[in-house]
Write an enzyme that holds these catalytic residues in place. Structure first.
Site, PDB file in Angstrom:
ATOM      1  N   HIS A 139       0.832  -1.208   0.000  1.00  0.00           N
ATOM      2  CA  HIS A 139       0.000   0.000   0.000  1.00  0.00           C
ATOM      3  C   HIS A 139       0.861   1.250   0.000  1.00  0.00           C
ATOM      4  O   HIS A 139       2.048   1.199   0.311  1.00  0.00           O
ATOM      5  CB  HIS A 139      -0.970   0.038   1.189  1.00  0.00           C
ATOM      6  CG  HIS A 139      -0.326   0.027   2.544  1.00  0.00           C
ATOM      7  ND1 HIS A 139      -0.050  -1.132   3.223  1.00  0.00           N
ATOM      8  CD2 HIS A 139       0.093   1.033   3.352  1.00  0.00           C
ATOM      9  CE1 HIS A 139       0.496  -0.847   4.390  1.00  0.00           C
ATOM     10  NE2 HIS A 139       0.602   0.473   4.498  1.00  0.00           N
ATOM     11  N   HIS A 171       4.008   7.076   3.819  1.00  0.00           N
ATOM     12  CA  HIS A 171       4.939   5.959   3.670  1.00  0.00           C
ATOM     13  C   HIS A 171       4.476   5.042   2.547  1.00  0.00           C
ATOM     14  O   HIS A 171       3.335   5.112   2.096  1.00  0.00           O
ATOM     15  CB  HIS A 171       5.100   5.168   4.973  1.00  0.00           C
ATOM     16  CG  HIS A 171       3.868   4.471   5.473  1.00  0.00           C
ATOM     17  ND1 HIS A 171       2.996   5.036   6.376  1.00  0.00           N
ATOM     18  CD2 HIS A 171       3.367   3.241   5.217  1.00  0.00           C
ATOM     19  CE1 HIS A 171       2.028   4.176   6.657  1.00  0.00           C
ATOM     20  NE2 HIS A 171       2.218   3.077   5.951  1.00  0.00           N
ATOM     21  N   GLU A 215       7.666   1.024   5.117  1.00  0.00           N
ATOM     22  CA  GLU A 215       7.120  -0.007   5.983  1.00  0.00           C
ATOM     23  C   GLU A 215       7.342  -1.360   5.308  1.00  0.00           C
ATOM     24  O   GLU A 215       7.170  -1.476   4.094  1.00  0.00           O
ATOM     25  CB  GLU A 215       5.608   0.236   6.173  1.00  0.00           C
ATOM     26  CG  GLU A 215       4.919  -0.781   7.074  1.00  0.00           C
ATOM     27  CD  GLU A 215       3.424  -0.495   7.259  1.00  0.00           C
ATOM     28  OE1 GLU A 215       2.827   0.184   6.411  1.00  0.00           O
ATOM     29  OE2 GLU A 215       2.882  -0.952   8.279  1.00  0.00           O
TER      30      GLU A 215
HETATM   31 CO    CO Z   1       1.111   1.286   6.330  1.00  0.00          CO
END
Ligand code: CO
Length: 134
Positions: free
Chosen positions: A7, A79, A130
Site C-alpha cells: 500500500h 509511507h 514499511e
Molecule cells: Co502502512
C-alpha cells in the site's frame, strides 16, 4: 527480498473529504473509517486492482502523524509498504547493510494484523518505508 507494493499511505487533514474525493472523483472502492488506537490513527482503506491506498488521519494527541500534518498541512504521502516473506530476515539483512530500523527493531502488529517494521526515511531518499510480512 522486496516483494509487492502492499500500500501507499497518505496522511490527510480531513478524512471524510479525502474519502469522498476518492469515492466520487476517482470512482474508487473506499472502505469505512477504522480506528487503530494502538497506532494513533484512523484509517480508510481504498482497494485498487493492484494495490491499496490507506488514508491516515490522526487519532489522539500523541498520534505519530500529527507532526507530519503540521509540516504538510494539506496532507501528503506518508509511507510506502513493501511485502517481504520473512520480516526478521529482512530486518537483519537491512541492518547488515547500514539501514536503520525504527523503534526497538522488533516487528509490531500493523493495521492489517500482520507483522510490520519501519525503516528510517533518511536511508531511503526521504521516504518512510514499511515492511509487512504476509
Ligand atoms: Co502502512
Amino acid at each position: 527480498m522486496i516483494g509487492r507494493l502492499n500500500h501507499v499511505a497518505i496522511a490527510v487533514p480531513d478524512l471524510e473529504a479525502a474519502a469522498n474525493r476518492y469515492r466520487t472523483a476517482l470512482g474508487a472502492n473506499v472502505g469505512e473509517p477504522r480506528n487503530e488506537p494502538d497506532h494513533g490513527v484512523t484509517v480508510v482503506f481504498i482497494e485498487l486492482p493492484n494495490t491499496k491506498i490507506e488514508l491516515l488521519h490522526p487519532l489522539g494527541e500523541n498520534s505519530p502523524i500529527n507532526g507530519f500534518l503540521e509540516r504538510n498541512p494539506s496532507g501528503g504521502i506518508h509511507h510506502v509498504c513493501y511485502e517481504v516473506d520473512d520480516i526478521v530476515a529482512a530486518r537483519d539483512h537491512l541492518r547488515e547493510r547500514g539501514a536503520r530500523v525504527l523503534g526497538d527493531g522488533e516487528p509490531k502488529i500493523g493495521a492489517h494484523g500482520k507483522p510490520v517494521l519501519f525503516l528510517h526515511p533518511k536511508d531511503f531518499n526521504g521516504c518512510l518505508v514499511e515492511l509487512e510480512q504476509l
